[in-house]
Design an enzyme around this catalytic site. Structure first.
Site, PDB file in Angstrom:
ATOM      1  N   HIS A   1       1.509   5.378  -1.592  1.00 40.33           N
ATOM      2  CA  HIS A   1       1.126   6.571  -2.368  1.00 40.33           C
ATOM      3  C   HIS A   1       2.385   7.193  -2.958  1.00 40.33           C
ATOM      4  CE1 HIS A   1      -3.010   6.766  -0.757  1.00 40.33           C
ATOM      5  NE2 HIS A   1      -2.460   6.197   0.287  1.00 40.33           N
ATOM      6  N   LEU A   2       2.442   7.240  -4.270  1.00 39.22           N
ATOM      7  CA  LEU A   2       3.587   7.869  -4.934  1.00 39.22           C
ATOM      8  C   LEU A   2       3.244   9.255  -5.460  1.00 39.22           C
ATOM      9  CD1 LEU A   2       5.172   4.927  -6.981  1.00 39.22           C
ATOM     10  CD2 LEU A   2       6.083   6.023  -4.927  1.00 39.22           C
ATOM     11  N   ARG A   3       1.938   9.584  -5.478  1.00 36.49           N
ATOM     12  CA  ARG A   3       1.502  10.876  -6.043  1.00 36.49           C
ATOM     13  C   ARG A   3       1.925  10.973  -7.515  1.00 36.49           C
ATOM     14  NH1 ARG A   3      -1.671  10.851  -1.621  1.00 36.49           N
ATOM     15  NH2 ARG A   3      -0.686  11.687   0.233  1.00 36.49           N
TER      16      ARG A   3
ATOM     17  N   HIS B   1      -4.460  -1.005   5.833  1.00 32.91           N
ATOM     18  CA  HIS B   1      -4.104  -0.223   7.034  1.00 32.91           C
ATOM     19  C   HIS B   1      -5.091  -0.442   8.191  1.00 32.91           C
ATOM     20  CE1 HIS B   1      -6.992   2.418   5.118  1.00 32.91           C
ATOM     21  NE2 HIS B   1      -6.142   2.931   4.284  1.00 32.91           N
TER      22      HIS B   1
ATOM     23  N   HIS C   1     -10.389   0.830   1.843  1.00 34.10           N
ATOM     24  CA  HIS C   1     -10.168   1.789   2.929  1.00 34.10           C
ATOM     25  C   HIS C   1     -11.371   1.600   3.846  1.00 34.10           C
ATOM     26  CE1 HIS C   1      -8.727   5.699   4.668  1.00 34.10           C
ATOM     27  NE2 HIS C   1      -9.889   5.517   5.248  1.00 34.10           N
TER      28      HIS C   1
ATOM     29  N   LYS D   1      -9.306  -0.479  -5.832  1.00 32.70           N
ATOM     30  CA  LYS D   1      -9.364   0.170  -4.523  1.00 32.70           C
ATOM     31  C   LYS D   1     -10.738   0.780  -4.264  1.00 32.70           C
ATOM     32  CE  LYS D   1      -7.897   2.211  -0.776  1.00 32.70           C
ATOM     33  NZ  LYS D   1      -6.690   2.321   0.016  1.00 32.70           N
TER      34      LYS D   1
ATOM     35  N   HIS E   1       0.876  -1.195   0.000  1.00 31.46           N
ATOM     36  CA  HIS E   1       0.000   0.000   0.000  1.00 31.46           C
ATOM     37  C   HIS E   1       0.900   1.228   0.000  1.00 31.46           C
ATOM     38  CE1 HIS E   1      -3.756   2.231   1.586  1.00 31.46           C
ATOM     39  NE2 HIS E   1      -2.861   3.136   1.250  1.00 31.46           N
TER      40      HIS E   1
ATOM     41  N   ALA F   1      -4.142  14.466   5.800  1.00 30.38           N
ATOM     42  CA  ALA F   1      -3.832  13.188   6.445  1.00 30.38           C
ATOM     43  C   ALA F   1      -2.768  12.463   5.640  1.00 30.38           C
ATOM     44  CB  ALA F   1      -5.096  12.335   6.522  1.00 30.38           C
TER      45      ALA F   1
ATOM     46  N   LEU G   1      -5.020   8.943   8.024  1.00 31.70           N
ATOM     47  CA  LEU G   1      -6.314   8.259   8.037  1.00 31.70           C
ATOM     48  C   LEU G   1      -6.125   6.839   7.516  1.00 31.70           C
ATOM     49  CD1 LEU G   1      -8.728  11.063   6.780  1.00 31.70           C
ATOM     50  CD2 LEU G   1      -8.660  10.036   9.065  1.00 31.70           C
TER      51      LEU G   1
ATOM     52  N   ASN H   1      -5.412   7.313  -5.906  1.00 29.87           N
ATOM     53  CA  ASN H   1      -6.146   8.549  -5.562  1.00 29.87           C
ATOM     54  C   ASN H   1      -5.396   9.806  -5.984  1.00 29.87           C
ATOM     55  OD1 ASN H   1      -4.241   7.997  -3.529  1.00 29.87           O
ATOM     56  ND2 ASN H   1      -5.402   9.093  -1.960  1.00 29.87           N
TER      57      ASN H   1
ATOM     58  N   HIS I   1       2.825  14.500   1.840  1.00 30.45           N
ATOM     59  CA  HIS I   1       2.209  15.805   1.578  1.00 30.45           C
ATOM     60  C   HIS I   1       3.287  16.842   1.833  1.00 30.45           C
ATOM     61  CE1 HIS I   1      -2.056  14.704   1.305  1.00 30.45           C
ATOM     62  NE2 HIS I   1      -1.870  13.878   2.319  1.00 30.45           N
TER      63      HIS I   1
ATOM     64  N   ASP J   1       1.435   2.509   3.558  1.00 30.02           N
ATOM     65  CA  ASP J   1       0.582   3.690   3.402  1.00 30.02           C
ATOM     66  C   ASP J   1       1.421   4.967   3.474  1.00 30.02           C
ATOM     67  OD1 ASP J   1      -1.694   5.125   2.893  1.00 30.02           O
ATOM     68  OD2 ASP J   1      -2.537   4.926   4.903  1.00 30.02           O
TER      69      ASP J   1
END
Ligand SMILES: [Zn+2]
Length: 348
Positions: free
Chosen positions: A18-20, A177, A139, A102, A16, A266, A222, A44, A254, A250
């Site tokens: 996030h690479l953006r 998560h 999620h 997802k 899990h 978050a 979150l 996302n 940011h 996760d």
């Protein structure tokens, strides 16, 4: 307490991540690809990755900025919407591009406003996934305003996940998560087709980290960290060797101005020091021999993928290992997760 000072394990995967995109992607990809062979990439973005074509394009953007010499395979996911086309899912899965889908309940976390409100509308996609063996990553939080934020995972299990699994028992579901004892107990009680990922930070912090002595935005994520009893349940599950639990960091960068403000985002950034943190946690639990199962064996088994051939070695040094407090990206500065204890294990 174990006295081992060196540990060699199969190269880990992150189930899990996030690479953006854009400058942030460029700035964080190397921290993921340094230690991890594969990662499930969260969809996302703005706009979200909703079709196989979107996922193919995103995968190309990831591969284009991968540091030279790193071998890293992004495992792409689609963002389930009420309009997801079952044929597109199936084609993406058949081509090998799509590893999972997802589910974000609408409004659950960063960039999730396009998520599912009415599950009836997503049933054709979910039914197809059950038929073809394409896992659903959830999620697991309800977003109903009346439900307390600390109860949202437990209420999700009872009101959404359990009914969905009863309706579609063949659907493989990853509860991502997991943050509560309720979640751990629910996974342990299931007979089949349910597993859970656990983050690095939820093994280390409880909600005091966010709220005691002042608001600490860099510990806000979150699902939000819960009471100590829940953290202990997560640690017991992660270090048990139980094949239903595996690592999903996760890690969710940011830029600092979006965290340090009146309505902070978050997400906790842990890609860079996750393996050091985990070795510390597993050693504390006298379970270093279970680290490989959690980071490198249980996840591939669940997703039906081979384990990695390569290995990594962790070494425990007498002096503390230092990581940068912040990393610089073209999108801005990102604060690195501080476990609030010195780290001594290092990937060598
Ligand atoms: Zn996430």
């Amino acid at each position: 307490m174990s006295t081992a000072t060196e540990l060699t394990i199969r190269r880990p995967d992150d189930w899990h991540l996030h690479l953006r995109d854009g400058g942030m992607l460029k700035g964080v990809i190397g921290d993921a690809s340094r230690h991890f062979a594969r990662a499930i990439i969260m969809p996302n973005l703005v706009p979200p990755v909703v079709t196989t074509a979107d996922a193919a394009a995103y995968r190309e953007r990831i591969m284009a900025v991968l540091p030279k010499g790193d071998r890293f395979e992004p495992l792409m996911t689609l963002y389930l919407t009420e309009g997801t086309d079952p044929d597109d899912l199936e084609a993406g899965h058949a081509s090998g591009l799509i590893t999972a889908v997802k589910l974000y309940p609408a409004g659950a976390t960063t960039n999730s406003h396009g998520g599912v409100r009415n599950f009836e509308n997503a049933m054709p996609a979910l039914e197809r996934m059950a038929k073809i063996g394409l896992p659903l990553c959830v999620h697991g939080e309800v977003t109903t305003p009346e439900v307390d934020i600390f109860d949202r995972e437990a209420v999700f299990i009872e009101t959404v996940l359990d009914p969905l699994r009863a309706r579609l028992p063949e659907l493989k579901v990853t509860m991502e998560h997991v943050t509560t004892k309720d979640g751990i107990d629910y996974i342990k009680s299931s007979k089949a087709n349910l597993a859970g990922s656990i983050t690095t930070h939820h093994l280390i912090i409880n909600r005091n980290a966010i709220l005691v002595g002042g608001i600490r935005p860099h510990y806000y994520c979150l699902p939000v960290a819960k009471r100590e009893v829940h953290r202990l349940a997560l640690r017991a599950a992660a270090t048990s060797g139980d094949a239903r639990f595996f690592l999903g960091t996760d890690s969710a960068p940011h830029v600092d101005p979006l965290k340090e403000c009146a309505c902070g985002c978050a997400g906790i950034y842990t890609s860079i020091n996750t393996m050091s943190c985990l070795a510390h946690v597993f050693e504390q639990e006298n379970a270093l021999d279970k680290l490989e199962a959690f980071t490198s064996l249980n996840g591939p088994a669940w997703y039906g993928l081979p384990v990695n051939d390569e290995t990594i070695t962790l070494r425990k040094r007498a002096e503390a290992v230092t990581y940068p407090e912040k990393i610089e990206t073209e999108a801005g500065t990102v604060t690195v997760f501080d476990p609030m204890f010195p780290l001594h294990w290092q990937v060598v």
